[in-house]
Write a protein that holds these residues in place. Sequence first.
Motif: not given
Length: 795
Positions: A547, A553, A557, A585-586, A588
């Motif tokens: 992060f 974020d 994220s 959300y993505t 990461t």
Amino acid sequence: MIRNYIKIAFRILKRNKIYVALNLLGLGFAIACCIMAYLNYSYRYSFDNNHSNTQHVHRVNSIKIVNKNNQNWGVVPLPVAEAIHAADDKNQQTARLASSGAVISYKGNSFNEQLHFADKSLFDLFSFPIKYGNLNSFNAADAIVLSEQTADKYFPNTTPVGKTITVILSDSIVKEFIIAAVLQKIPDNSSIQFDLVTSFSNLYTAGIARQSNWGALKMVSTFVALNENYDVKQFQKNLVQYVGVHNRNHNNWNVSGFYLQQFNDIAFSSDVDMPNYVHGSQLAANPRGVLVILPAIMSFLILLITCFNFTNISIAFASNRLKEIGIRKVMGGVRTQLIYQFLTENIILCLLSSVLAILFVVTLLPSFNQLTGLSLLFDFNNGSGLFFFLCLMPLVTAFFSGIYPSFYISSFKPISILKGKTTFGSTNRFTRVLLIAQFSLSCFAMVVGIILIQNTSYQKNVDFGYAINELAVVELKTAKDYTLLSNEIRSNPAINGIAGTKHQIGDNSYSAVAKTNNNEVQAQVLHIGGEEYLKTMGVQLLQGRHFYNNKSDEDVSVMVNQTFVKQLNIQEPIGARVNIDSINYTITGVVNDFKEFGLHGLVPPCVLRLANAEHYSFLVIRADEKKLPALSKYIQTVWQKINPNYAFNMFLQTELIEKEVRLNAGFKAIAFFLAIVILLLSLSGLFALISLNIDRRSKEIGIRKVLGASLLQILAAINREIIRIVLISFVVGSALGFLFTNKFIFQVIYKYHPDSDPYAYMITLAVITFSLAAIIGYKVYKAANANPMYSLRTE
């Protein structure tokens, strides 16, 4: 007649001291185990018996929707009790109970305590005897009631009523309370336990809850006492009206209904091992499942083995009493008299064993209480149940262990006996079955015990996916505590890493549904302190990035573990989109699997979110395992310097699996204890059986020796059948042990365990073989080396 039975019985028992001693010790220990199991069961079965007239008292429970399924929960939203009371206060009486952590400031020191908030009506519904003071001023804003233990802790050797005590409710609320009363000690087997309790209105004063606000999700225990003629079903129907208003305010804590649970049933639904378990209860749990079943099974097995011994030895021992039986029958004795005689001997032996058992219980009970944390009492004043159990136990044991030998031995005809045509060996078909069952249980117990010992060693060295042995965690009161404490201790050379977090691995994650494409999974969500936290914990980044410490974020994220990727079948996880609680959300980064649920649950799919530093609840410290105890004292000193008004709470990460460690140790101890005891009981019975067998066949041994038989030939001839029985028992017991450990323990209890290997079975066979060889070898060697003249001469 009874007098004669008793007189003859004592003469027979006095004449056979070894036979009596072996049976006394075995039966005494077995009955002692049964008494302990009964006390354990009685303690848990009598939960909440300290409260009287609770047959019309109910707890209002919620039916929570979890993964589209219904779960029973022992709490309801705070406004429910007020709505019930407002709807009809004539036919029912309500009482609420809630709790919160608080800090007691006393003589310059701070102590963490559990503070309860209750309506005064709670003391009308339940029985809480007062030791000092009274409850007249309980509803006053500054009144507080202490338990007897808490009063002794802060005000030893004095009456604390009227004195003040400082309670820190939150950062901004420090309140002086006046002690209104002290409660008598509440029994440990009671669902409602208090250290400190004050008026429920103080819950609002402390800012913990807002009154009559359906929007604030504050769950409390709510009790209602209905009038005797009030319809419970109708009352439950009336609760339906509160479902909609609650669900409209809380999408993430939906309920499908509310229902009443009779108070006397609460203690029997508080154990997670039971099928009727009620989640979320704020009351003391009554663990009835494994902790009741295991001692009961263990006691039953020990008693069963002892009864097998008793039966086999009685039959073998009777070979020395054939002439007595024949003469008594010739003199006019009938079969029923012989049966009564043998049963009288058994009853006397069991009664003497019960006296020995009581001595065992009185001696072992303090150690048992210390090991289990219970408060079992061997006290006849607690009810007549114990007295009847003690009276019934020896009678039942004597009957079931002695009924077959009595009928079998008394069945021989006097003419055959006196002509010497009636003889019987140490085993017949029935006793062979008993011996096989007995030694099968011994082998089963040994195999299970050894495998559980191997399992304990395995779990000590298993990889948790992070540095569990190098971590200590400090609980924070506010986010600024993290900044102050970390700045003070960061320069300490013994510390290898420091990080903050909102949720700690293995402690306080929460569950949520995660969706991606057409797949979904129930995942554990943790809000963590970013890259510094993962490195301090020892969790490895496998793909992607850590992060960034920024707001973007935090909001968009997530990082996931390997199991999450596998279960959702994500081919390219980095950049993939995942929906949690209706927010996208993505992904990461992907981290290695870590055992969030310890060793009793498989690694779950995990989602890691970046926590805001203002929400940190824990400070994590990493250091060498040997340096952690010294660091704890150092950090406590720093804490008291920067935050003197709050108690210092620090725990080692390994303490989060302390329950698992204690459970492992408990299983291992019970299994090992059971294996040793059953083996010793079986071997003691075998010793007596072989001794009687060799004594009966002393002439045969003498003749074989005169005719030139070697010691090995005598051994093979005399004990061929015993050896065959033990080998069959080993095969049966080992098979049962394999099925029990691999198909139950390692499937249901331990998700992570060592692979099966032959060592447990090889060790069991070696122990059984060595023990058998030692007993048989000693007795046969002694008999074979005796002068045959003494065994071959006639009277």
